[in-house]
Design a protein around this motif. Structure first.
Motif, PDB file in Angstrom:
ATOM      1  N   LYS A   1      -7.195   9.952 -31.492  1.00  0.00           N
ATOM      2  CA  LYS A   1      -5.959   9.704 -30.744  1.00  0.00           C
ATOM      3  C   LYS A   1      -5.353  11.046 -30.339  1.00  0.00           C
ATOM      4  O   LYS A   1      -5.460  12.027 -31.061  1.00  0.00           O
ATOM      5  N   MET A   2      -4.722  11.050 -29.199  1.00  0.00           N
ATOM      6  CA  MET A   2      -4.071  12.267 -28.728  1.00  0.00           C
ATOM      7  C   MET A   2      -2.698  12.403 -29.372  1.00  0.00           C
ATOM      8  O   MET A   2      -1.918  11.454 -29.401  1.00  0.00           O
ATOM      9  N   LYS A   3      -2.393  13.595 -29.879  1.00  0.00           N
ATOM     10  CA  LYS A   3      -1.099  13.849 -30.506  1.00  0.00           C
ATOM     11  C   LYS A   3      -0.040  14.085 -29.426  1.00  0.00           C
ATOM     12  O   LYS A   3      -0.356  14.487 -28.312  1.00  0.00           O
TER      13      LYS A   3
ATOM     14  N   PHE B   1      -7.406  17.506 -25.542  1.00  0.00           N
ATOM     15  CA  PHE B   1      -7.893  16.191 -25.977  1.00  0.00           C
ATOM     16  C   PHE B   1      -9.164  15.802 -25.219  1.00  0.00           C
ATOM     17  O   PHE B   1     -10.102  15.256 -25.807  1.00  0.00           O
ATOM     18  N   ALA B   2      -9.205  16.095 -23.919  1.00  0.00           N
ATOM     19  CA  ALA B   2     -10.409  15.811 -23.132  1.00  0.00           C
ATOM     20  C   ALA B   2     -11.597  16.587 -23.683  1.00  0.00           C
ATOM     21  O   ALA B   2     -12.730  16.087 -23.700  1.00  0.00           O
ATOM     22  N   GLY B   3     -11.339  17.811 -24.144  1.00  0.00           N
ATOM     23  CA  GLY B   3     -12.408  18.617 -24.739  1.00  0.00           C
ATOM     24  C   GLY B   3     -12.984  17.990 -25.994  1.00  0.00           C
ATOM     25  O   GLY B   3     -14.200  18.038 -26.229  1.00  0.00           O
ATOM     26  N   LYS B   4     -12.128  17.362 -26.804  1.00  0.00           N
ATOM     27  CA  LYS B   4     -12.594  16.688 -28.017  1.00  0.00           C
ATOM     28  C   LYS B   4     -13.511  15.511 -27.672  1.00  0.00           C
ATOM     29  O   LYS B   4     -14.565  15.318 -28.303  1.00  0.00           O
ATOM     30  N   LEU B   5     -13.108  14.731 -26.670  1.00  0.00           N
ATOM     31  CA  LEU B   5     -13.934  13.596 -26.254  1.00  0.00           C
ATOM     32  C   LEU B   5     -15.269  14.078 -25.678  1.00  0.00           C
ATOM     33  O   LEU B   5     -16.323  13.498 -25.954  1.00  0.00           O
ATOM     34  N   SER B   6     -15.221  15.136 -24.885  1.00  0.00           N
ATOM     35  CA  SER B   6     -16.445  15.675 -24.285  1.00  0.00           C
ATOM     36  C   SER B   6     -17.393  16.196 -25.361  1.00  0.00           C
ATOM     37  O   SER B   6     -18.610  16.010 -25.264  1.00  0.00           O
ATOM     38  N   GLU B   7     -16.833  16.823 -26.380  1.00  0.00           N
ATOM     39  CA  GLU B   7     -17.659  17.352 -27.467  1.00  0.00           C
ATOM     40  C   GLU B   7     -18.397  16.229 -28.195  1.00  0.00           C
ATOM     41  O   GLU B   7     -19.596  16.342 -28.483  1.00  0.00           O
TER      42      GLU B   7
ATOM     43  N   PHE C   1     -10.073   7.430 -23.146  1.00  0.00           N
ATOM     44  CA  PHE C   1      -9.108   8.490 -22.862  1.00  0.00           C
ATOM     45  C   PHE C   1      -7.728   7.909 -22.566  1.00  0.00           C
ATOM     46  O   PHE C   1      -6.725   8.323 -23.150  1.00  0.00           O
ATOM     47  N   LEU C   2      -7.681   6.927 -21.676  1.00  0.00           N
ATOM     48  CA  LEU C   2      -6.401   6.327 -21.301  1.00  0.00           C
ATOM     49  C   LEU C   2      -5.766   5.581 -22.476  1.00  0.00           C
ATOM     50  O   LEU C   2      -4.547   5.616 -22.668  1.00  0.00           O
ATOM     51  N   LYS C   3      -6.583   4.908 -23.256  1.00  0.00           N
ATOM     52  CA  LYS C   3      -6.080   4.129 -24.387  1.00  0.00           C
ATOM     53  C   LYS C   3      -5.523   5.023 -25.498  1.00  0.00           C
ATOM     54  O   LYS C   3      -4.638   4.606 -26.258  1.00  0.00           O
TER      55      LYS C   3
END
Length: 208
Positions: free
Chosen positions: A98-100, A108-114, A135-137
């Motif tokens: 979850k994004m803080k 946050f996008a970098g975490k998902l990409s990783e 990402f949106l959720k």
């Protein structure tokens, strides 16, 4: 240089390096054609330049680049059971992420990409539409609810690219930041105005 913790990134870099030198096909096909001997030697040389000496001693007797690549992968990725366990861990991390409130869109996008890159390295590609929806959720609802609702209405999330969504949200993030700065500036002006008023009242009362 390959070490005990960076296999995923190392494999990605080496794959590109081998493609640039036009020898990646040797890794994929393990050709027995004598004409491909030079390619095989080039691929092995590139691999040996990027692994520690102790590992070179362990794989040095292997005669093809494909065998060297497979042996390195087996040592670092492990058996199928270990691979599945790592994938399960990654997917759990993906589901719980979850994004803080204080976090930036890029971070946050970098975490998902990783997570996506690591999953792909283990043989499972996360669909782009799944990344977009996740990402949106995962955005802080209070801060991004309006833009998320708008995007869900005007876009087809099954075909919208991940980078496209990131770009739109970064633009929205910058707008929010500008509005917050303006609000803080207005509050500061109001505070100083109130202080001036109080000072004048005190001075007036004292003179009276």
């Amino acid at each position: 240089m390959l070490n005990s913790t960076n296999y995923t990134v190392w494999a990605m870099r080496m794959k590109i390096a081998l493609k640039v030198h036009k020898v990646w096909d040797i890794i994929e096909t393990d050709s027995a054609d004598p004409a491909d001997g030079e390619k095989n030697n080039m691929a092995i040389a590139l691999l040996f330049q990027s692994i520690p000496e102790t590992l070179i001693l362990q794989v040095g007797e292997l005669d093809t680049a494909k065998k060297v690549w497979a042996d390195i992968k087996a040592r670092h990725v492990g058996a199928e059971r270990v691979k599945e366990a790592r994938l399960q861990t990654l997917m759990s991390e993906f589901d719980l992420l979850k994004m803080k409130d204080t976090e930036k869109i890029d971070d946050f996008a970098g975490k998902l990409s990783e997570i996506s890159f690591k999953s792909a390295a283990l043989g499972v590609n996360i669909e782009e539409s799944k990344l977009v929806k996740k990402f949106l959720k995962s955005l802080p609802r209070k801060k991004y609810i309006h833009i998320v609702a708008s995007l869900e209405i005007v876009l087809d999330l099954n075909t919208t690219g991940f980078e496209d969504i990131i770009g739109r949200l970064k633009a929205y993030e910058e707008r929010i930041f500008e509005e917050e700065e303006e609000t803080q500036e207005d509050q500061s002006k109001l505070m100083y105005a109130n202080m001036d008023t109080q000072t004048n009242q005190i001075q007036y009362g004292f003179q009276w």
